[in-house]
Structure formats: C-alpha cells, structure tokens
Design a protein around this motif. Structure first.
Motif, PDB file in Angstrom:
ATOM      1  N   SER A 100       0.838  -1.196   0.000  1.00  0.00           N
ATOM      2  CA  SER A 100       0.000   0.000   0.000  1.00  0.00           C
ATOM      3  C   SER A 100       0.876   1.249   0.000  1.00  0.00           C
ATOM      4  CB  SER A 100      -0.891   0.009   1.244  1.00  0.00           C
ATOM      5  OG  SER A 100      -1.564   1.247   1.359  1.00  0.00           O
ATOM      6  N   ALA A 101       0.360   2.304  -0.593  1.00  0.00           N
ATOM      7  CA  ALA A 101       1.076   3.584  -0.595  1.00  0.00           C
ATOM      8  C   ALA A 101       0.604   4.493   0.529  1.00  0.00           C
ATOM      9  CB  ALA A 101       0.896   4.276  -1.936  1.00  0.00           C
ATOM     10  N   ARG A 102      -0.353   4.058   1.319  1.00  0.00           N
ATOM     11  CA  ARG A 102      -0.867   4.857   2.434  1.00  0.00           C
ATOM     12  C   ARG A 102       0.000   4.626   3.664  1.00  0.00           C
ATOM     13  NH1 ARG A 102      -6.595   3.871   3.869  1.00  0.00           N
ATOM     14  NH2 ARG A 102      -6.108   5.644   5.186  1.00  0.00           N
ATOM     15  N   ILE A 103       1.049   5.426   3.762  1.00  0.00           N
ATOM     16  CA  ILE A 103       2.047   5.279   4.820  1.00  0.00           C
ATOM     17  C   ILE A 103       2.075   6.544   5.659  1.00  0.00           C
ATOM     18  CG2 ILE A 103       4.504   4.884   5.303  1.00  0.00           C
ATOM     19  CD1 ILE A 103       3.099   2.524   3.926  1.00  0.00           C
ATOM     20  N   ALA A 104       2.094   6.372   6.979  1.00  0.00           N
ATOM     21  CA  ALA A 104       2.219   7.495   7.906  1.00  0.00           C
ATOM     22  C   ALA A 104       3.584   7.421   8.584  1.00  0.00           C
ATOM     23  CB  ALA A 104       1.115   7.449   8.954  1.00  0.00           C
ATOM     24  N   VAL A 105       4.170   8.588   8.814  1.00  0.00           N
ATOM     25  CA  VAL A 105       5.439   8.659   9.531  1.00  0.00           C
ATOM     26  C   VAL A 105       5.118   8.997  10.981  1.00  0.00           C
ATOM     27  CG1 VAL A 105       7.703   9.746   9.630  1.00  0.00           C
ATOM     28  CG2 VAL A 105       6.581   9.426   7.436  1.00  0.00           C
ATOM     29  N   LYS A 106       5.623   8.191  11.912  1.00  0.00           N
ATOM     30  CA  LYS A 106       5.238   8.324  13.321  1.00  0.00           C
ATOM     31  C   LYS A 106       6.084   9.324  14.109  1.00  0.00           C
ATOM     32  CE  LYS A 106       5.430   3.997  14.499  1.00  0.00           C
ATOM     33  NZ  LYS A 106       5.239   2.728  15.202  1.00  0.00           N
ATOM     34  N   HIS A 107       7.333   9.511  13.771  1.00  0.00           N
ATOM     35  CA  HIS A 107       8.244  10.430  14.480  1.00  0.00           C
ATOM     36  C   HIS A 107       8.306  10.135  15.980  1.00  0.00           C
ATOM     37  CE1 HIS A 107       8.824  12.833  10.923  1.00  0.00           C
ATOM     38  NE2 HIS A 107       7.517  13.012  10.801  1.00  0.00           N
ATOM     39  N   THR A 108       8.431   8.889  16.335  1.00  0.00           N
ATOM     40  CA  THR A 108       8.448   8.489  17.740  1.00  0.00           C
ATOM     41  C   THR A 108       9.618   9.127  18.492  1.00  0.00           C
ATOM     42  OG1 THR A 108       7.470   6.378  17.110  1.00  0.00           O
ATOM     43  CG2 THR A 108       8.468   6.506  19.291  1.00  0.00           C
ATOM     44  N   GLY A 109      10.807   9.019  17.960  1.00  0.00           N
ATOM     45  CA  GLY A 109      11.990   9.572  18.622  1.00  0.00           C
ATOM     46  C   GLY A 109      11.945  11.082  18.712  1.00  0.00           C
ATOM     47  N   LYS A 110      11.487  11.726  17.655  1.00  0.00           N
ATOM     48  CA  LYS A 110      11.425  13.184  17.630  1.00  0.00           C
ATOM     49  C   LYS A 110      10.440  13.702  18.679  1.00  0.00           C
ATOM     50  CE  LYS A 110      10.914  16.967  14.337  1.00  0.00           C
ATOM     51  NZ  LYS A 110      10.670  17.283  12.927  1.00  0.00           N
ATOM     52  N   LEU A 156      -1.186   2.461   6.803  1.00  0.00           N
ATOM     53  CA  LEU A 156      -2.543   2.778   7.226  1.00  0.00           C
ATOM     54  C   LEU A 156      -3.556   1.739   6.750  1.00  0.00           C
ATOM     55  CD1 LEU A 156      -2.476   6.625   6.618  1.00  0.00           C
ATOM     56  CD2 LEU A 156      -2.154   5.399   8.764  1.00  0.00           C
ATOM     57  N   GLU A 157      -3.132   0.835   5.892  1.00  0.00           N
ATOM     58  CA  GLU A 157      -4.020  -0.225   5.409  1.00  0.00           C
ATOM     59  C   GLU A 157      -3.984  -1.443   6.336  1.00  0.00           C
ATOM     60  OE1 GLU A 157      -6.137  -0.302   2.764  1.00  0.00           O
ATOM     61  OE2 GLU A 157      -5.674   1.800   2.363  1.00  0.00           O
ATOM     62  N   CYS A 158      -2.775  -1.949   6.593  1.00  0.00           N
ATOM     63  CA  CYS A 158      -2.669  -3.203   7.356  1.00  0.00           C
ATOM     64  C   CYS A 158      -2.116  -3.005   8.766  1.00  0.00           C
ATOM     65  CB  CYS A 158      -1.821  -4.223   6.596  1.00  0.00           C
ATOM     66  SG  CYS A 158      -0.072  -3.799   6.447  1.00  0.00           S
ATOM     67  N   GLY A 159      -1.602  -1.807   9.099  1.00  0.00           N
ATOM     68  CA  GLY A 159      -1.077  -1.534  10.427  1.00  0.00           C
ATOM     69  C   GLY A 159       0.348  -1.995  10.666  1.00  0.00           C
ATOM     70  N   TYR A 160       1.011  -2.477   9.634  1.00  0.00           N
ATOM     71  CA  TYR A 160       2.394  -2.936   9.747  1.00  0.00           C
ATOM     72  C   TYR A 160       3.321  -1.746   9.985  1.00  0.00           C
ATOM     73  CZ  TYR A 160       6.697  -5.369   8.429  1.00  0.00           C
ATOM     74  OH  TYR A 160       7.957  -5.915   8.418  1.00  0.00           O
ATOM     75  N   THR A 161       4.254  -1.875  10.926  1.00  0.00           N
ATOM     76  CA  THR A 161       5.245  -0.818  11.187  1.00  0.00           C
ATOM     77  C   THR A 161       6.597  -1.291  10.689  1.00  0.00           C
ATOM     78  OG1 THR A 161       5.637  -1.604  13.433  1.00  0.00           O
ATOM     79  CG2 THR A 161       4.010   0.140  13.160  1.00  0.00           C
ATOM     80  N   PHE A 162       7.361  -0.355  10.128  1.00  0.00           N
ATOM     81  CA  PHE A 162       8.652  -0.713   9.544  1.00  0.00           C
ATOM     82  C   PHE A 162       9.540   0.515   9.465  1.00  0.00           C
ATOM     83  CE2 PHE A 162       5.665   0.488   6.293  1.00  0.00           C
ATOM     84  CZ  PHE A 162       6.369   1.273   5.401  1.00  0.00           C
TER      85      PHE A 162
END
Length: 110
Positions: A10-20, A99-105
C-alpha cells in the motif's frame, strides 16, 4: 517520498516520528528545569532594570525576567531534544506505519 508497505504494498504510509516527539518532550522538561536557574538570574536582572520605576517596576521586571528565562530554557531544550530524537527515528524505531494493514517498519536511510 513515496514509500510502499513491504507487507501489503500500500502507498498509504504514515510517519510516526516516535523519537522526535519523545526527544522534544524530554528536552522541553529538561530545558525548563535548567531554565529555572536561568530564570532566577533573569529575575534578578529584570528586578534591577525595573528599579527606576519603583517597587512595582521591580516586581514586574523580576516576573518578566523569570518568565523569559523559563521560556528560553524550555524552547532550547525542545529543539535540542527533537534533533537528538530525530536521529533515533529509523535507526532505532520503526518510524513508518501502513494505514491499510497496520504494519510498522523502517526505511533504509540514504
């Protein structure tokens, strides 16, 4: 950049910025705590500059100096923490989420 999920493509990707975000929060708290010592110095300077206006000027000058000292310390800590945390994103944390399958990478850095 156009990222694609390695699991579902999927191209629906969100950037989480956890460290920032974490670095910003920790840096703000640490900077504000450090700014308290700067605030006392700022309060003294503000009070001495306000002496020409009498007791009210000393009070207002002291409060303004303390507030500015805390604000400067907090904002400086926030910026420093964000930069440090940003270096951990992608290197330590899975910074992208599909945002489609919830996979984090993580994506390889250039």
């Amino acid at each position: 950049m156009n990222y694609r999920c390695p699991q579902c493509d999927s191209a629906r990707i969100a950037v989480k910025h956890t460290g920032k975000r974490t670095g910003s929060a920790i840096g703000t708290v640490a900077g504000t705590v450090a700014g308290v010592s700067g605030a006392t110095a700022g309060a003294e300077v503000g009070a001495s500059m306000g002496t020409f206006a009498g007791p009210a000027g000393m009070l207002i000058g002291g409060l303004a100096g303390a507030i500015f000292g805390g604000l400067i310390g907090g904002s400086t800590g926030c910026v420093a923490g964000a930069k440090i945390g940003e270096s951990f994103d992608g290197a330590l944390f899975d910074n992208h989420e599909c945002l489609e399958c919830g996979y984090t990478f993580s994506m390889p850095r250039n």
